[in-house]
Each structure stands twice: as C-alpha cells, then as structure tokens.
Design an enzyme around this catalytic site. Structure first.
Site, PDB file in Angstrom:
ATOM      1  N   PRO A  13       0.110  17.537  -4.563  1.00  0.00           N
ATOM      2  CA  PRO A  13       0.316  16.099  -4.539  1.00  0.00           C
ATOM      3  C   PRO A  13       0.233  15.421  -5.898  1.00  0.00           C
ATOM      4  O   PRO A  13      -0.637  15.741  -6.710  1.00  0.00           O
ATOM      5  CB  PRO A  13      -0.818  15.584  -3.645  1.00  0.00           C
ATOM      6  CG  PRO A  13      -1.419  16.753  -3.004  1.00  0.00           C
ATOM      7  CD  PRO A  13      -0.910  17.990  -3.636  1.00  0.00           C
ATOM      8  N   ASN A  77      -1.273  24.854  -8.907  1.00  0.00           N
ATOM      9  CA  ASN A  77      -1.979  23.616  -9.228  1.00  0.00           C
ATOM     10  C   ASN A  77      -1.933  22.783  -7.955  1.00  0.00           C
ATOM     11  O   ASN A  77      -0.911  22.161  -7.642  1.00  0.00           O
ATOM     12  CB  ASN A  77      -1.323  22.866 -10.393  1.00  0.00           C
ATOM     13  CG  ASN A  77      -2.130  21.619 -10.761  1.00  0.00           C
ATOM     14  OD1 ASN A  77      -3.069  21.240 -10.065  1.00  0.00           O
ATOM     15  ND2 ASN A  77      -1.753  20.980 -11.867  1.00  0.00           N
ATOM     16  N   ALA A  80      -5.194  17.232  -6.145  1.00  0.00           N
ATOM     17  CA  ALA A  80      -6.453  16.831  -5.496  1.00  0.00           C
ATOM     18  C   ALA A  80      -6.816  17.726  -4.313  1.00  0.00           C
ATOM     19  O   ALA A  80      -7.992  17.797  -3.933  1.00  0.00           O
ATOM     20  CB  ALA A  80      -6.358  15.377  -5.046  1.00  0.00           C
ATOM     21  N   GLU A 101      -5.260  29.865 -10.593  1.00  0.00           N
ATOM     22  CA  GLU A 101      -5.419  28.419 -10.402  1.00  0.00           C
ATOM     23  C   GLU A 101      -5.218  27.730 -11.743  1.00  0.00           C
ATOM     24  O   GLU A 101      -5.737  28.192 -12.774  1.00  0.00           O
ATOM     25  CB  GLU A 101      -6.838  28.161  -9.885  1.00  0.00           C
ATOM     26  CG  GLU A 101      -7.175  26.694  -9.742  1.00  0.00           C
ATOM     27  CD  GLU A 101      -8.623  26.467  -9.291  1.00  0.00           C
ATOM     28  OE1 GLU A 101      -9.349  27.464  -9.023  1.00  0.00           O
ATOM     29  OE2 GLU A 101      -9.018  25.298  -9.229  1.00  0.00           O
ATOM     30  N   ARG A 110     -14.398  15.939 -16.227  1.00  0.00           N
ATOM     31  CA  ARG A 110     -14.023  14.716 -15.516  1.00  0.00           C
ATOM     32  C   ARG A 110     -15.065  14.373 -14.441  1.00  0.00           C
ATOM     33  O   ARG A 110     -16.182  14.862 -14.477  1.00  0.00           O
ATOM     34  CB  ARG A 110     -12.606  14.897 -14.951  1.00  0.00           C
ATOM     35  CG  ARG A 110     -11.580  15.175 -16.068  1.00  0.00           C
ATOM     36  CD  ARG A 110     -10.177  15.263 -15.540  1.00  0.00           C
ATOM     37  NE  ARG A 110      -9.757  13.999 -14.941  1.00  0.00           N
ATOM     38  CZ  ARG A 110      -8.687  13.871 -14.149  1.00  0.00           C
ATOM     39  NH1 ARG A 110      -7.936  14.940 -13.883  1.00  0.00           N
ATOM     40  NH2 ARG A 110      -8.369  12.704 -13.648  1.00  0.00           N
TER      41      ARG A 110
HETATM   42  C1  DQA Z   1      -5.199  18.272 -11.585  1.00  0.00           C
HETATM   43  C2  DQA Z   1      -6.671  17.853 -11.521  1.00  0.00           C
HETATM   44  C3  DQA Z   1      -7.011  17.292 -10.147  1.00  0.00           C
HETATM   45  O1  DQA Z   1      -8.374  16.892 -10.104  1.00  0.00           O
HETATM   46  C4  DQA Z   1      -6.140  16.091  -9.842  1.00  0.00           C
HETATM   47  O2  DQA Z   1      -6.410  15.603  -8.545  1.00  0.00           O
HETATM   48  C5  DQA Z   1      -4.692  16.363 -10.039  1.00  0.00           C
HETATM   49  C6  DQA Z   1      -4.274  17.145 -11.189  1.00  0.00           C
HETATM   50  C7  DQA Z   1      -4.789  18.724 -13.012  1.00  0.00           C
HETATM   51  O3  DQA Z   1      -3.747  19.350 -13.119  1.00  0.00           O
HETATM   52  O4  DQA Z   1      -5.479  18.416 -13.982  1.00  0.00           O
HETATM   53  O5  DQA Z   1      -3.853  15.886  -9.277  1.00  0.00           O
HETATM   54  O6  DQA Z   1      -5.013  19.369 -10.708  1.00  0.00           O
END
Ligand code: DQA
Length: 152
Positions: A13, A77, A80, A101, A110
């Site tokens: 997403p 990836n 969220a 991942e 973060r």
């Molecule tokens: C993300 C990190 C996630 O926490 C976030 O919700 C994303 C992007 C990243 O690529 O840094 O949508 O996966």
C-alpha cells in the site's frame, strides 16, 4: 543457457505514490523508476524480475501464494502491512521461498510502531534505509542466495 530464475518484487500500500509521497522520507524516485531499475539489475544478475504493486492486502496474499508456481524468490516491501499483517506473514511462510524484506526508509529510526515487522519472521534478511538502493541490494542478495542454492 539455463532459464533465468524468476523473482517477484512486490510492493504494498501507498508505494504507488512514491515520487510525491512524503519526499523527505521516501525521496523523489517514482515506483516506475524503481521497477525499471530492478528489472535492469535483475538482468545483470541473471534474474527475471517481475514487479507488482497493490494497495490491497488480498492481492498481495494471492500473488505470494501464486509465486510458488513459477518464482524462485520474493523481494517484498509490504509498506504499512509490514507492521500489521499476519495474513501476509502466513502467506510468505506458506510458500517458503527465499524472501528479502525491503524498506526505503530506516524503519528503526522512525516511530516505534514501525519497529516491529511481522514479515521479518519469514525473511531470510531485511534491507532498509537505503532508499531505492534497498531494492537493488536485495536483488544482489537474492542472486547470491539462488546461486548458492544451485551450487549446494
Ligand atoms: C516503508 C516503511 C513503512 O513503515 C511504511 O508504512 C511504508 C513504507 C518503507 O519502504 O520505508 O509504507 O515500507
């Protein structure tokens, strides 16, 4: 010559918004640019890269399930869904393919809700914090993993 092993590069997403989405966090590179770079890196490493993105958890679960048919590894990836989706974790565990991942941002620098990843339980390894390079590093690692599998 042997057929190049197929690797699925899956994005979850909001990653379709890359380029304009929070550029201070995710940069200005679009998903289309990242996918083109992944295909090119795959060619250099002898991998046939197949890229897909969906905002829907069910699509991602279905694509992971289907990967068992023709793909040798997955670069994921999950956006969220990384932090929320037991369904996606179950899918990657069920197919038992090498899984890397990926995150553009360093999720550990973060908010604390991003520090936990369900996906990590099933991942061979995680690459985060290198922006679009995270995907290319993941493909380098996947090429190595698959080559090692063949040598063993
Ligand atoms: C993300 C990190 C996630 O926490 C976030 O919700 C994303 C992007 C990243 O690529 O840094 O949508 O996966």
């Amino acid at each position: 010559m042997a057929k190049a092993p197929a690797v699925l590069v899956l994005n979850g997403p909001n990653l379709n918004l890359l380029g304009s989405r929070e550029p201070e966090v995710y940069g200005r590179t679009t998903l289309a640019e990242i996918e083109a770079a992944c295909v090119a890196r795959g060619k250099e490493r002898g991998l046939a890269v197949d890229c897909r993105q969906s905002n829907a958890e069910g699509d991602l679960v279905t694509w992971v399930q289907e990967a068992r048919g023709g793909h040798r590894g997955i670069v994921l990836n999950a956006g969220a869904l990384t932090h929320t989706s037991i369904a996606l974790l179950d899918a990657v565990q069920a197919v038992a393919l090498p899984l890397i991942e990926v995150h553009l941002s360093n999720i550990y620098r973060r908010e604390s809700f991003r520090h936990h990843s369900y996906i990590s339980r099933a991942a061979t390894g995680t690459i985060c914090g290198f922006g679009p390079q995270s995907y290319l590093l993941a493909l380098d690692a996947m090429a190595r993993l698959l080559k090692t599998e063949e040598e063993v």
